[in-house]
Design a protein around this motif. Structure first.
Motif, PDB file in Angstrom:
ATOM      1  N   HIS A  37       0.796  -0.878  -0.072  1.00  0.00           N
ATOM      2  CA  HIS A  37       0.158   0.218  -0.001  1.00  0.00           C
ATOM      3  C   HIS A  37       0.728   1.058   0.094  1.00  0.00           C
ATOM      4  O   HIS A  37       1.848   1.093   0.560  1.00  0.00           O
ATOM      5  CB  HIS A  37      -0.348   0.874   1.392  1.00  0.00           C
ATOM      6  CG  HIS A  37      -1.810  -0.838   1.539  1.00  0.00           C
ATOM      7  ND1 HIS A  37      -2.504  -1.387   0.682  1.00  0.00           N
ATOM      8  CD2 HIS A  37      -1.923  -1.780   2.855  1.00  0.00           C
ATOM      9  CE1 HIS A  37      -2.689  -3.209   1.229  1.00  0.00           C
ATOM     10  NE2 HIS A  37      -2.446  -2.825   2.339  1.00  0.00           N
ATOM     11  N   ASN A  38       0.624   2.227  -0.598  1.00  0.00           N
ATOM     12  CA  ASN A  38       0.854   3.650  -0.449  1.00  0.00           C
ATOM     13  C   ASN A  38       2.257   4.010  -1.128  1.00  0.00           C
ATOM     14  O   ASN A  38       2.932   5.217  -0.852  1.00  0.00           O
ATOM     15  CB  ASN A  38       1.725   4.012   1.129  1.00  0.00           C
ATOM     16  CG  ASN A  38      -0.250   3.768   2.167  1.00  0.00           C
ATOM     17  OD1 ASN A  38      -0.632   3.897   1.489  1.00  0.00           O
ATOM     18  ND2 ASN A  38       0.935   2.926   2.986  1.00  0.00           N
ATOM     19  N   ASP A  43      -0.708   7.318  -4.767  1.00  0.00           N
ATOM     20  CA  ASP A  43      -0.129   7.572  -3.847  1.00  0.00           C
ATOM     21  C   ASP A  43       0.789   8.782  -4.472  1.00  0.00           C
ATOM     22  O   ASP A  43       1.131   9.661  -5.405  1.00  0.00           O
ATOM     23  CB  ASP A  43       0.265   7.055  -3.355  1.00  0.00           C
ATOM     24  CG  ASP A  43      -0.678   5.862  -2.966  1.00  0.00           C
ATOM     25  OD1 ASP A  43      -1.121   5.775  -1.855  1.00  0.00           O
ATOM     26  OD2 ASP A  43      -0.493   4.193  -3.666  1.00  0.00           O
ATOM     27  N   GLN A  44       1.261   9.549  -3.246  1.00  0.00           N
ATOM     28  CA  GLN A  44       2.788  11.003  -3.369  1.00  0.00           C
ATOM     29  C   GLN A  44       3.762  10.344  -3.795  1.00  0.00           C
ATOM     30  O   GLN A  44       3.764  10.228  -2.152  1.00  0.00           O
ATOM     31  CB  GLN A  44       2.236  11.945  -1.903  1.00  0.00           C
ATOM     32  CG  GLN A  44       0.418  12.426  -2.431  1.00  0.00           C
ATOM     33  CD  GLN A  44       0.444  13.658  -3.471  1.00  0.00           C
ATOM     34  OE1 GLN A  44       1.249  14.084  -3.572  1.00  0.00           O
ATOM     35  NE2 GLN A  44      -0.401  14.109  -4.086  1.00  0.00           N
ATOM     36  N   ASN A  47       6.201  11.690  -0.343  1.00  0.00           N
ATOM     37  CA  ASN A  47       5.904  10.963   0.716  1.00  0.00           C
ATOM     38  C   ASN A  47       6.225   9.316   0.568  1.00  0.00           C
ATOM     39  O   ASN A  47       6.836   8.777   1.284  1.00  0.00           O
ATOM     40  CB  ASN A  47       4.781  10.434   0.953  1.00  0.00           C
ATOM     41  CG  ASN A  47       4.307  10.175   2.606  1.00  0.00           C
ATOM     42  OD1 ASN A  47       4.707  10.265   2.780  1.00  0.00           O
ATOM     43  ND2 ASN A  47       3.148   9.299   2.322  1.00  0.00           N
ATOM     44  N   SER A 302       2.280   4.846   6.103  1.00  0.00           N
ATOM     45  CA  SER A 302       1.688   5.427   5.221  1.00  0.00           C
ATOM     46  C   SER A 302       2.623   6.900   5.509  1.00  0.00           C
ATOM     47  O   SER A 302       2.265   8.107   4.483  1.00  0.00           O
ATOM     48  CB  SER A 302       0.433   5.488   5.501  1.00  0.00           C
ATOM     49  OG  SER A 302       0.488   5.814   7.038  1.00  0.00           O
TER      50      SER A 302
END
Length: 333
Positions: A37-38, A43-44, A47, A302
Motif C-alpha cells: 500500500h501507499n 499515492d504521493q 511521501n 503511510s
C-alpha cells in the motif's frame, strides 16, 4: 524531487538486527518494508520517497514488492524504480529488492498462477518496471492447483540460473506444499531460502505446522500482516475511525473483522504492551519475531514516522514466560 544528491545516514547499520534466512547465507533486517500500500501511482511520490529514505537510514535493507502492487498493478514497482534511480542507485549492493508473481496480472491465459510462461514473463516485466537487471529475491506468490509443482519450481530454478534473481522463495504455501517445493528445488540445486506467510497474534495458523516445516527444511520466513491490517495498533481500540482505510476500502480490513470480541482482546493486549514500555504495534511485531523461524517482520507505512515506530519494537524483543502465558490467555479467551 530535490536537486541535491541523496546521502544515506552513516550510522544506518548501527542499531538494526540482521538475521540469517534459514540455512542460507542471506541476512535480512529484522524489520522489512512492504510496498503493498501507499506506493502506487495514486499515492504521493514524495511521501513514498520519504518513507523509503527513512527506512534505509534505519538499516532496513529489504524492500518487498510484487507485480500487482499499486494501484494500478505494476505501479509500486515503478514508484520504487524512481527512488532507486534518483537516490538509491549508489547503494544497490546494500539492498534486497524482492518481487513476486502468482496473482492475476494481465489478460489471457498466461497472466496468472504458476506456469513457467507466466513466472518468467512476469519477472521480465517487473525488471523493466524496476529498471534493474536482477532482483535479489523472487517469490511464487501462491500455490497453483493446476500447474505441476515441478514446473513452477523448475521456473524458479531457471530464473536464478538465468541471472534474473539471486534467491527464490514461496508465499502462502501450506506445510506439505512447502516441504515438496523445497525437495524439488533442492534436487535442482537452487534452494528455497524464504517463505512469506501471514502471521500475527490474531492469525496463528502458521504455528500449526508451517513453522515446523520451515525449521526442518532450513527455510527462513518474512511474515506479512504482523499488525493484522492495523487491528494490532492503537488506531482501532475504540472501533473503526471514520477516516480509516477500513471505513472506505473494503479490500483490506472490513468492519466484520472489528468485532467487540476482537476489540476486547486488543484492549487487553494494549495494557500489557504499555507495561512493557511499548505500543501495541511494537509488541505485536516483537511477538512474531520471538520465533526463531521468523527471519523478518514485514511492515507497511503511510508516513516515515510509522517506520520509526516499527523499528522501535526491536528495543524490547524479550518475553517472559508469564507474559507469553498472559498473551495466550487473552487470545484464547
Amino acid at each position: 524531487m530535490s536537486a541535491h544528491p541523496y546521502v544515506s545516514a552513516s550510522d544506518r547499520y548501527d542499531t538494526m538486527t540482521y538475521q540469517r534466512s534459514g540455512r542460507s547465507g542471506l541476512l535480512l533486517p529484522a524489520i522489512s518494508l512492504g510496498l503493498w500500500h501507499n506506493f502506487g501511482a495514486a499515492d504521493q511520490l514524495e511521501n513514498a520517497r520519504a518513507i523509503l529514505h527513512r527506512a534505509f537510514s534505519l538499516g532496513i535493507t529489504h524492500f518487498d514488492l510484487a507485480n500487482n502492487y499499486g494501484p494500478p498493478p505494476g505501479s509500486a514497482e515503478e514508484t520504487f524504480a524512481q527512488v532507486l534511480s534518483r537516490d538509491l542507485r549508489p547503494y544497490r549492493d546494500e539492498l534486497i529488492i524482492s518481487t513476486k508473481a502468482g496473482y492475476d496480472m494481465w489478460a489471457g491465459p498466461y497472466g496468472n498462477w504458476g506456469s513457467r510462461k507466466y513466472l518468467v514473463a512476469s519477472l521480465d516485466q517487473s525488471l523493466r518496471r524496476l529498471g534493474t537487471d536482477y532482483v535479489d529475491l523472487f517469490y511464487h506468490h501462491r500455490p497453483d492447483p493446476e500447474t505441476p509443482l515441478e514446473e513452477t519450481m523448475g521456473a524458479l530454478d531457471f530464473i536464478v540460473r538465468s541471472g534474473r534473481a539471486l534467491y527464490v522463495g514461496i508465499s502462502n504455501y501450506g506445510p506439505d506444499q512447502t516441504r515438496e517445493a523445497a525437495r524439488i528445488l533442492r534436487g535442482l540445486g537452487t534452494p528455497c531460502v524464504i517463505h512469506q506467510p501471514s502471521y500475527s497474534m490474531l492469525n496463528r495458523r502458521v504455528e500449526t505446522g508451517l513453522l515446523a516445516a520451515l525449521h526442518e527444511e532450513g527455510i527462513g520466513s518474512v511474515v506479512f500482516s504482523p499488525l493484522q491490517q492495523g487491528l494490532l495498533t492503537d488506531r482501532y481500540l475504540r472501533g473503526i475511525p471514520a477516516d480509516s482505510r477500513a471505513a472506505s476500502d473494503g479490500r483490506f480490513l472490513r468492519p466484520e473483522h472489528v468485532t467487540d470480541e476482537v476489540l476486547q482482546r486488543t484492549r487487553q493486549l494494549n495494557v500489557l504492551a504499555a507495561e512493557r514500555g511499548q505500543t501495541l504495534a511494537q509488541m505485536a511485531i516483537a511477538w512474531v519475531l520471538r520465533r526463531p523461524e521468523v527471519t523478518s517482520a514485514l511492515i507497511g507505512a503511510s508516513r516515515p514516522q510509522q517506520v520509526e515506530d516499527g523499528v522501535q519494537a526491536l528495543k524490547n524483543r524479550q518475553f517472559g514466560d508469564e507474559e507469553l502465558a498472559r498473551i495466550d490467555d487473552i487470545l484464547n479467551a
